[in-house]
Write a protein that holds these residues in place. Sequence first.
Motif, mmCIF file in Angstrom:
data_model
loop_
_atom_site.group_PDB
_atom_site.id
_atom_site.type_symbol
_atom_site.label_atom_id
_atom_site.label_comp_id
_atom_site.label_asym_id
_atom_site.label_seq_id
_atom_site.Cartn_x
_atom_site.Cartn_y
_atom_site.Cartn_z
ATOM 1 N N UNK A 1 0.828 -1.198 0.000
ATOM 2 C CA UNK A 1 0.000 0.000 0.000
ATOM 3 C C UNK A 1 0.868 1.257 0.000
ATOM 4 N N UNK A 2 0.512 2.205 -0.838
ATOM 5 C CA UNK A 2 1.168 3.516 -0.861
ATOM 6 C C UNK A 2 0.317 4.580 -0.173
ATOM 7 N N UNK A 3 -0.948 4.258 0.046
ATOM 8 C CA UNK A 3 -1.868 5.181 0.692
ATOM 9 C C UNK A 3 -3.224 4.525 0.821
ATOM 10 N N UNK A 4 -4.157 5.243 1.402
ATOM 11 C CA UNK A 4 -5.527 4.750 1.484
ATOM 12 C C UNK A 4 -6.490 5.911 1.312
ATOM 13 N N UNK A 5 -7.748 5.570 1.030
ATOM 14 C CA UNK A 5 -8.817 6.560 0.953
ATOM 15 C C UNK A 5 -9.887 6.186 1.959
ATOM 16 N N UNK A 6 -10.233 7.143 2.818
ATOM 17 C CA UNK A 6 -11.310 6.961 3.785
ATOM 18 C C UNK A 6 -12.601 7.471 3.166
ATOM 19 N N UNK A 7 -13.616 6.609 3.106
ATOM 20 C CA UNK A 7 -14.937 6.980 2.576
ATOM 21 C C UNK A 7 -15.899 7.074 3.759
ATOM 22 N N UNK A 8 -16.349 8.284 4.074
ATOM 23 C CA UNK A 8 -17.226 8.461 5.229
ATOM 24 C C UNK A 8 -18.043 9.739 5.069
ATOM 25 N N UNK A 9 -19.326 9.636 5.408
ATOM 26 C CA UNK A 9 -20.233 10.788 5.346
ATOM 27 C C UNK A 9 -20.249 11.441 3.962
ATOM 28 N N UNK A 10 -20.142 10.614 2.912
ATOM 29 C CA UNK A 10 -20.189 11.131 1.556
ATOM 30 C C UNK A 10 -18.927 11.821 1.104
#
Length: 415
Positions: A396-405
């Motif tokens: 992994x080089x990074x992540x994306x948090x998906x929350x509250x649209x």
Amino acid sequence: MVVGTFGQEGRHIVAHGNFGAYYARPVDADTGFEIGSITKVFTTLLLAEMAGRGEVGLDDPVAMHLPATVHMAQRNGREVTLTDLATHTSGLPRLPENMAPSDDDNPYADYSVEQMYAFLAAYELPRDIGSQYEYSNLGMGLLGHVLARRAGMSYGALIRERILAPLDMRSTADTPAVYMKSRLANGHDAQLMPVLNWDLPTLAGAGALLSTADDMLNFVEMLVDAPASPLHAALATTLAIRRPTGTEGDETGLGWVISGSGDDQIIWHNGGTGGYRSYLGFMPAKGVGVVALSNTSTEAGVDDIGRHLLDSKNPLAEPPRERVAITVDPAIYDRYVGTYRLAPQFEIAITREGDGLFAQATGQGRLEIFAENETQFFLKAVNAQLTFDVGSDGAATGLTLHQNGIDQKAPRAKA
């Protein structure tokens, strides 16, 4: 859940559900709930009340009301004031970095005054005081602490004398230990499992109060029909001071969030603890107010219900999509272990334990995450998802948090 409204037609209360997953007693207007961070507007109302008496000044340096041996950070010749604490613009972080609870299910219980003083002595402010809004449980807890010190009594006793008694709020208290246990609904997590009540001995001003819908409607009535209230002047003070929050359309008063303007303006605060969610809001121009209390701690909470009851143009939240966990090779998890930085002071730590993968955000408890596929994961405790960005080697080089649209990218910090 218990929901109460107040307006020109008086007060109305609707209750639904039971005291607990294993306790079938129905909730009602006299059932107790933790109200979490709604406590903050009681703390700032107390500040305004004491300022009105001349006991403190809104622009008093915090250090003035601490022991002489306690160091309070300064920056560019400016000291943190009581108003800076009350508007979340002090520069103090959301939580103190030396907070290491022995029980994550009751995270504030063993944080001591001595630990708070030690943190304040060592902390260096990252920016100019008053320059930026950053929601701070530490700052509001510190405000409650210094007001209690100034009055020479406990936070709970001071709130009862100055705020609760004048408003005839007889079913509100500052800790489960003194609350009427027979009337207190059990708290639950998002999976409807019972959880502990929270204790906040040091940071009580940030979230220690418990109350009922009936008692909170007494408070709402004061907010809506302010001129008739014994706390009218103090309430006016909490709303007169405004600072930007950085969110379009929102300002902060002393404790309050102020959204919109004109006839559609909503003044509100919400709350959340390990087992409860709460919402309090009112519309001054329309003379209406609402309180919603729930004994289940979900991501959506009860905010959408409160906003919708205040103004039907505000939509109810969509129910979360059902997600199904699949089994993947746990060896893949090792590629994702690390720290991901969402903001300078906010990170998500990903750890592996056996065949499980866990995420822990700054100042929050560790939660297990579950695979939908090899790169997409979801949390069951809250309505949030994580997508890992992987390189050619699969790491992994990074992540994306998906929350509250909202999708927030977080690069992986270098080891």
